[in-house]
Design a protein around this motif. Structure first.
Motif, PDB file in Angstrom:
ATOM      1  N   LEU A 102       0.848  -1.186   0.000  1.00 47.73           N
ATOM      2  CA  LEU A 102       0.000   0.000   0.000  1.00 47.73           C
ATOM      3  C   LEU A 102       0.888   1.242   0.000  1.00 47.73           C
ATOM      4  CD1 LEU A 102      -2.296  -1.224   2.911  1.00 47.73           C
ATOM      5  CD2 LEU A 102      -2.685  -1.570   0.459  1.00 47.73           C
ATOM      6  N   GLU A 103       0.602   2.181  -0.874  1.00 47.51           N
ATOM      7  CA  GLU A 103       1.386   3.413  -0.983  1.00 47.51           C
ATOM      8  C   GLU A 103       0.452   4.615  -0.954  1.00 47.51           C
ATOM      9  OE1 GLU A 103       5.293   2.371  -3.506  1.00 47.51           O
ATOM     10  OE2 GLU A 103       3.447   2.338  -4.690  1.00 47.51           O
ATOM     11  N   ILE A 104       0.831   5.626  -0.159  1.00 44.65           N
ATOM     12  CA  ILE A 104      -0.005   6.818   0.020  1.00 44.65           C
ATOM     13  C   ILE A 104       0.821   8.058  -0.302  1.00 44.65           C
ATOM     14  CG2 ILE A 104      -1.480   8.112   1.591  1.00 44.65           C
ATOM     15  CD1 ILE A 104      -0.460   4.698   2.709  1.00 44.65           C
ATOM     16  N   GLN A 105       0.216   8.977  -1.030  1.00 46.74           N
ATOM     17  CA  GLN A 105       0.899  10.186  -1.501  1.00 46.74           C
ATOM     18  C   GLN A 105       0.032  11.412  -1.234  1.00 46.74           C
ATOM     19  OE1 GLN A 105       0.620  10.906  -5.799  1.00 46.74           O
ATOM     20  NE2 GLN A 105       2.848  11.099  -5.835  1.00 46.74           N
ATOM     21  N   ALA A 106       0.642  12.479  -0.716  1.00 44.74           N
ATOM     22  CA  ALA A 106      -0.044  13.756  -0.543  1.00 44.74           C
ATOM     23  C   ALA A 106       0.250  14.657  -1.738  1.00 44.74           C
ATOM     24  CB  ALA A 106       0.398  14.438   0.751  1.00 44.74           C
ATOM     25  N   VAL A 107      -0.691  15.558  -2.043  1.00 44.49           N
ATOM     26  CA  VAL A 107      -0.551  16.432  -3.212  1.00 44.49           C
ATOM     27  C   VAL A 107      -0.902  17.867  -2.825  1.00 44.49           C
ATOM     28  CG1 VAL A 107      -1.297  16.889  -5.582  1.00 44.49           C
ATOM     29  CG2 VAL A 107      -1.179  14.524  -4.750  1.00 44.49           C
ATOM     30  N   THR A 108      -0.037  18.815  -3.190  1.00 48.29           N
ATOM     31  CA  THR A 108      -0.349  20.250  -3.119  1.00 48.29           C
ATOM     32  C   THR A 108      -0.466  20.721  -4.571  1.00 48.29           C
ATOM     33  OG1 THR A 108       2.021  20.783  -2.999  1.00 48.29           O
ATOM     34  CG2 THR A 108       0.845  20.568  -0.918  1.00 48.29           C
ATOM     35  N   VAL A 109       0.388  21.664  -4.970  1.00 51.18           N
ATOM     36  CA  VAL A 109       0.484  22.001  -6.395  1.00 51.18           C
ATOM     37  C   VAL A 109       1.331  20.968  -7.121  1.00 51.18           C
ATOM     38  CG1 VAL A 109       0.117  24.468  -6.073  1.00 51.18           C
ATOM     39  CG2 VAL A 109       2.425  23.538  -5.914  1.00 51.18           C
ATOM     40  N   LYS A 110       2.039  20.145  -6.334  1.00 53.45           N
ATOM     41  CA  LYS A 110       2.847  19.062  -6.861  1.00 53.45           C
ATOM     42  C   LYS A 110       2.621  17.822  -6.015  1.00 53.45           C
ATOM     43  CE  LYS A 110       6.755  22.019  -8.275  1.00 53.45           C
ATOM     44  NZ  LYS A 110       8.229  22.230  -8.079  1.00 53.45           N
ATOM     45  N   PRO A 111       2.775  16.635  -6.591  1.00 46.56           N
ATOM     46  CA  PRO A 111       2.689  15.411  -5.787  1.00 46.56           C
ATOM     47  C   PRO A 111       3.969  15.182  -5.003  1.00 46.56           C
ATOM     48  CG  PRO A 111       3.121  14.869  -8.076  1.00 46.56           C
ATOM     49  CD  PRO A 111       2.911  16.354  -8.035  1.00 46.56           C
ATOM     50  N   GLY A 112       3.827  14.653  -3.805  1.00 50.29           N
ATOM     51  CA  GLY A 112       4.980  14.338  -2.978  1.00 50.29           C
ATOM     52  C   GLY A 112       5.378  12.881  -3.105  1.00 50.29           C
ATOM     53  N   PRO A 113       6.358  12.447  -2.337  1.00 56.01           N
ATOM     54  CA  PRO A 113       6.787  11.047  -2.363  1.00 56.01           C
ATOM     55  C   PRO A 113       5.755  10.153  -1.679  1.00 56.01           C
ATOM     56  CG  PRO A 113       7.974  12.245  -0.680  1.00 56.01           C
ATOM     57  CD  PRO A 113       7.177  13.267  -1.416  1.00 56.01           C
ATOM     58  N   PHE A 114       5.831   8.868  -1.982  1.00 57.79           N
ATOM     59  CA  PHE A 114       4.914   7.895  -1.403  1.00 57.79           C
ATOM     60  C   PHE A 114       5.444   7.376  -0.070  1.00 57.79           C
ATOM     61  CE2 PHE A 114       3.448   7.703  -5.786  1.00 57.79           C
ATOM     62  CZ  PHE A 114       2.077   7.511  -5.646  1.00 57.79           C
ATOM     63  N   ALA A 115       4.533   7.218   0.878  1.00 53.83           N
ATOM     64  CA  ALA A 115       4.791   6.416   2.069  1.00 53.83           C
ATOM     65  C   ALA A 115       4.192   5.034   1.812  1.00 53.83           C
ATOM     66  CB  ALA A 115       4.165   7.051   3.286  1.00 53.83           C
ATOM     67  N   ASN A 116       4.764   3.995   2.380  1.00 51.94           N
ATOM     68  CA  ASN A 116       4.252   2.658   2.088  1.00 51.94           C
ATOM     69  C   ASN A 116       4.194   1.787   3.322  1.00 51.94           C
ATOM     70  OD1 ASN A 116       6.817   0.849   2.147  1.00 51.94           O
ATOM     71  ND2 ASN A 116       7.420   2.633   0.904  1.00 51.94           N
ATOM     72  N   VAL A 117       3.316   0.799   3.240  1.00 53.11           N
ATOM     73  CA  VAL A 117       3.191  -0.213   4.279  1.00 53.11           C
ATOM     74  C   VAL A 117       2.731  -1.496   3.595  1.00 53.11           C
ATOM     75  CG1 VAL A 117       0.780   0.426   4.801  1.00 53.11           C
ATOM     76  CG2 VAL A 117       2.170  -0.758   6.516  1.00 53.11           C
ATOM     77  N   THR A 118       3.187  -2.629   4.103  1.00 54.43           N
ATOM     78  CA  THR A 118       2.791  -3.934   3.562  1.00 54.43           C
ATOM     79  C   THR A 118       1.754  -4.559   4.483  1.00 54.43           C
ATOM     80  OG1 THR A 118       4.951  -4.258   2.533  1.00 54.43           O
ATOM     81  CG2 THR A 118       3.586  -6.205   2.838  1.00 54.43           C
ATOM     82  N   ALA A 119       0.625  -4.952   3.901  1.00 54.69           N
ATOM     83  CA  ALA A 119      -0.473  -5.511   4.682  1.00 54.69           C
ATOM     84  C   ALA A 119      -0.629  -7.002   4.361  1.00 54.69           C
ATOM     85  CB  ALA A 119      -1.762  -4.767   4.371  1.00 54.69           C
ATOM     86  N   LEU A 120      -0.682  -7.825   5.393  1.00 51.59           N
ATOM     87  CA  LEU A 120      -0.961  -9.249   5.239  1.00 51.59           C
ATOM     88  C   LEU A 120      -2.401  -9.498   5.645  1.00 51.59           C
ATOM     89  CD1 LEU A 120      -0.222 -12.208   4.744  1.00 51.59           C
ATOM     90  CD2 LEU A 120       0.627 -12.298   7.125  1.00 51.59           C
ATOM     91  N   VAL A 121      -3.193 -10.018   4.712  1.00 52.94           N
ATOM     92  CA  VAL A 121      -4.605 -10.298   4.970  1.00 52.94           C
ATOM     93  C   VAL A 121      -4.720 -11.707   5.530  1.00 52.94           C
ATOM     94  CG1 VAL A 121      -6.913 -10.403   4.008  1.00 52.94           C
ATOM     95  CG2 VAL A 121      -5.251  -8.762   3.096  1.00 52.94           C
ATOM     96  N   GLU A 122      -5.023 -11.796   6.813  1.00 57.93           N
ATOM     97  CA  GLU A 122      -5.136 -13.087   7.471  1.00 57.93           C
ATOM     98  C   GLU A 122      -6.596 -13.442   7.698  1.00 57.93           C
ATOM     99  OE1 GLU A 122      -1.227 -13.610  10.124  1.00 57.93           O
ATOM    100  OE2 GLU A 122      -2.638 -12.149  10.921  1.00 57.93           O
ATOM    101  N   PRO A 123      -6.957 -14.714   7.528  1.00 55.86           N
ATOM    102  CA  PRO A 123      -8.356 -15.102   7.754  1.00 55.86           C
ATOM    103  C   PRO A 123      -8.780 -14.803   9.183  1.00 55.86           C
ATOM    104  CG  PRO A 123      -7.120 -16.837   6.636  1.00 55.86           C
ATOM    105  CD  PRO A 123      -6.118 -15.834   7.098  1.00 55.86           C
ATOM    106  N   PHE A 124     -10.035 -14.444   9.358  1.00 50.49           N
ATOM    107  CA  PHE A 124     -10.533 -14.167  10.701  1.00 50.49           C
ATOM    108  C   PHE A 124     -11.105 -15.428  11.317  1.00 50.49           C
ATOM    109  CE2 PHE A 124     -13.984 -13.575   7.743  1.00 50.49           C
ATOM    110  CZ  PHE A 124     -15.095 -14.122   8.355  1.00 50.49           C
TER     111      PHE A 124
END
Length: 211
Positions: free
Chosen positions: A189-211
């Motif tokens: 998962l990657e998240i980016q903020a934007v003003t007049v320009k886009p910034g760098p991405f922050a990321n995190v890895t998600a493991l989907v485990e059965p409930f």
């Protein structure tokens, strides 16, 4: 008889404190740079030795820069984006009889605003699994917004999958819900903020485990 003439005596008064520099103005303003210009004092009261330019970001410390007597301009780099700066200029004379530096009157304080730039990455990206097959992704605002954050972009990809990256654009809040994730899979998962320009991405890895 002859007229009597006195000898001509030339007297030079000592240098005095110069007046205030005039017409402080700003050119070529960017997110991190500016050119400051000014005109000499109306009353120099001697030969100007140099100028000192004082600049301070609001709620920041004051910085001082020197310019030669003939410069009338100074270009500054490494400023902070989307900040308000106060500026004033002082002319200096040096008294000939003893070499004392004479500080003149300061110019009027003038203000300029640096432009926006790309923000830093969003902070603390996290995820939580919502049964039966959703991921809730959250984050915090960038430490350095460098402008007005208009929106966020999120992109995600199932690791080990050959398919294309999926994108969720123009998100106005600090979270997003991803649908139809697969049990036992990991997602980048990657998240980016934007003003007049886009910034760098922050990321995190998600493991989907059965409930």
């Amino acid at each position: 008889g002859r007229d009597a003439y006195s000898k001509v005596v030339t007297v030079r008064t000592a240098e005095g404190e110069p007046g205030s520099p005039q017409s402080v103005s700003f050119y070529n303003i960017t997110s991190r740079a500016v050119t400051i210009r000014w005109l000499p004092p109306l009353q120099a009261r001697g030969e100007i030795a140099r100028y000192q330019i004082f600049i301070r970001q609001l709620q920041g410390r004051e910085m001082c820069y020197n310019a030669t007597a003939s410069a009338f301009s100074l270009s500054l780099m490494s400023l902070m984006p989307f900040k308000i700066y106060n500026v004033y200029v002082v002319a200096l004379n040096v008294r000939g009889i003893d070499g004392k530096v004479l500080y003149g009157q300061s110019s009027n304080v003038t203000v300029f605003h640096t432009s926006q730039d790309a923000p830093s990455e969003p902070q603390r990206p996290q995820f939580s699994f919502i049964p039966p097959n959703f991921l809730r992704v959250t984050w915090k605002e960038p430490v350095e917004p460098n402008g007005v954050i208009t929106h966020y972009n999120v992109r995600y990809k199932r690791l080990g999958e050959s398919g294309s990256v999926r994108e969720l654009l123009n998100i106005s809040q600090l979270f997003v819900i991803i649908y139809n994730v697969m049990y036992g899979s990991s997602y980048l998962l990657e998240i980016q903020a934007v003003t007049v320009k886009p910034g760098p991405f922050a990321n995190v890895t998600a493991l989907v485990e059965p409930f």
